[in-house]
Design a protein around this motif. Structure first.
Motif, PDB file in Angstrom:
ATOM      1  N   UNK A 168      -2.893  -5.270   1.840  1.00 28.03           N
ATOM      2  CA  UNK A 168      -4.021  -5.758   1.067  1.00 28.03           C
ATOM      3  C   UNK A 168      -4.320  -4.829  -0.108  1.00 28.03           C
ATOM      4  N   UNK A 169      -3.296  -4.558  -0.891  1.00 27.09           N
ATOM      5  CA  UNK A 169      -3.480  -3.694  -2.049  1.00 27.09           C
ATOM      6  C   UNK A 169      -2.271  -2.827  -2.297  1.00 27.09           C
ATOM      7  N   UNK A 170      -2.438  -1.860  -3.172  1.00 27.04           N
ATOM      8  CA  UNK A 170      -1.337  -0.982  -3.548  1.00 27.04           C
ATOM      9  C   UNK A 170      -1.841   0.454  -3.659  1.00 27.04           C
ATOM     10  N   UNK A 171      -0.943   1.389  -3.424  1.00 26.08           N
ATOM     11  CA  UNK A 171      -1.208   2.792  -3.737  1.00 26.08           C
ATOM     12  C   UNK A 171      -0.437   3.097  -5.016  1.00 26.08           C
ATOM     13  N   UNK A 172      -1.168   3.472  -6.052  1.00 25.20           N
ATOM     14  CA  UNK A 172      -0.581   3.688  -7.377  1.00 25.20           C
ATOM     15  C   UNK A 172      -0.498   5.189  -7.625  1.00 25.20           C
ATOM     16  N   UNK A 226       6.511   3.740  -8.935  1.00 29.42           N
ATOM     17  CA  UNK A 226       5.423   4.595  -8.464  1.00 29.42           C
ATOM     18  C   UNK A 226       4.342   3.814  -7.729  1.00 29.42           C
ATOM     19  N   UNK A 227       4.760   2.760  -7.046  1.00 31.34           N
ATOM     20  CA  UNK A 227       3.833   1.895  -6.329  1.00 31.34           C
ATOM     21  C   UNK A 227       4.239   1.812  -4.860  1.00 31.34           C
ATOM     22  N   UNK A 228       3.268   1.964  -3.977  1.00 29.84           N
ATOM     23  CA  UNK A 228       3.465   1.690  -2.552  1.00 29.84           C
ATOM     24  C   UNK A 228       2.668   0.431  -2.246  1.00 29.84           C
ATOM     25  N   UNK A 229       3.356  -0.629  -1.895  1.00 30.63           N
ATOM     26  CA  UNK A 229       2.695  -1.904  -1.634  1.00 30.63           C
ATOM     27  C   UNK A 229       2.199  -1.962  -0.194  1.00 30.63           C
TER      28      UNK A 229
END
Length: 313
Positions: free
Chosen positions: A38-42, A32-35
């Motif tokens: 400069x960060x991630x969408x959780x 459930x993570x989009x890398x």
């Protein structure tokens, strides 16, 4: 569920009060993570969907939702501290959640929309005010709680946005929370006071008007109706008089009067909610009109910003 839908956006301020916490622990579940660069969408709301397909016991909620995601533990603790839920009744409430009441939220965002929030809005903000570090910034989308806030840290920051918030407002909220991040990187250490929060919210609103083209003040303040902004312009002298006497307040009383909305707000009689956001914007605007640059304003403490603005003179 009705209680969970309550928006208490002044709690952004409460999060900033405790901004020293660093999220060293983080979710490593790639499902459930989009890398991003400069960060991630959780996509933390997906574990809540998984919970709704379980036996819906409190034990399952803790295991599936809270234990699986440190970010969800952070949300839960924050919402508890706000008083939007309580530790006695919430475990009973989750057992009564019905999947059909929540299904409409699970497909609100596609990958294109999610990428837009990070790949378009953040670079646009960085052009207005360049970040001082390259620490990652995560975006966590969650359920079943309401609200939005940022938790800044020394190594990374996380923006939290509930799926209960209207999708039309989310780009504005994303920009507002990220603007706090840009400001916090620059401002000096300062204890919590009402004046600090007013300047902080004012800067976030002002940056929002620069980052989102043609948004204007009447739409730039999160969860504040245009009619309330109109009231503020018409009654600005009352706002100044009321806020000036409480600028040094170190309790939550000032926040409830001038920053809060929703169930916890208690504005002065006859006032609309969130007048502190309006006053904060006008303070920053006054500084800009006097020739000050954003970098300079962001580097000053709230006393100095207010003094240079001349807003309460």
């Amino acid at each position: 569920m009705k209680k969970l839908l309550t928006n208490i956006s002044f709690l952004v301020s409460l999060v900033i009060i405790t901004s020293s916490w660093s999220l060293k622990a983080q979710t490593n579940n790639s499902e459930n993570i989009i890398t991003k660069d400069n960060g991630r969408i959780i996509l933390a709301y997906k574990v809540f969907e998984k919970f709704l397909n379980s036996d819906k016991s409190w034990k399952s909620y803790k295991k599936i939702v809270l234990d699986a995601y440190p970010e969800m533990q952070a949300v839960h603790k924050k919402v508890l501290s706000w008083g939007a839920i309580d530790s006695l009744n919430f475990p009973k409430e989750v057992t009564n959640f019905k999947k059909e009441d929540w299904e409409k939220y699970f497909n609100l965002y596609d990958k294109k929309t999610l990428n837009y929030l990070c790949d378009s809005l953040i670079p646009r903000a960085n052009k207005i005010l360049k970040p001082l570090n390259h620490n990652p910034v995560d975006l966590c989308l969650f359920l079943p709680y309401g609200g939005c806030f940022i938790i800044p840290g020394s190594e990374k920051s996380t923006i939290y946005i509930s799926l209960l918030i209207d999708t039309a407002d989310v780009p504005k909220i994303m920009v507002h929370e990220y603007s706090h991040n840009l400001h916090i990187q620059r401002r000096p250490e300062e204890p919590f006071t009402l004046k600090r929060e007013i300047v902080s919210e004012g800067m976030a609103v002002y940056l929002t008007t620069l980052i989102i083209k043609d948004i204007g003040l009447s739409k730039a303040i999160p969860f504040m109706p245009e009619s309330s902004v109109k009231w503020c312009f018409e009654n600005e002298h009352l706002i100044k008089t009321s806020i000036k006497t409480e600028l040094n307040d170190t309790t939550f009383t000032g926040l409830k009067k001038f920053i809060a909305d929703g169930a916890v707000a208690s504005p002065p009689k006859g006032f609309v909610e969130k007048t502190g956001y309006f006053a904060g914007y006008r303070i920053i605007e006054a500084c800009i009109k006097k020739g000050m640059k954003l970098e300079e304003i962001c580097s000053l403490n709230s006393d100095t910003v207010i003094a240079k603005s001349g807003y309460f003179n």
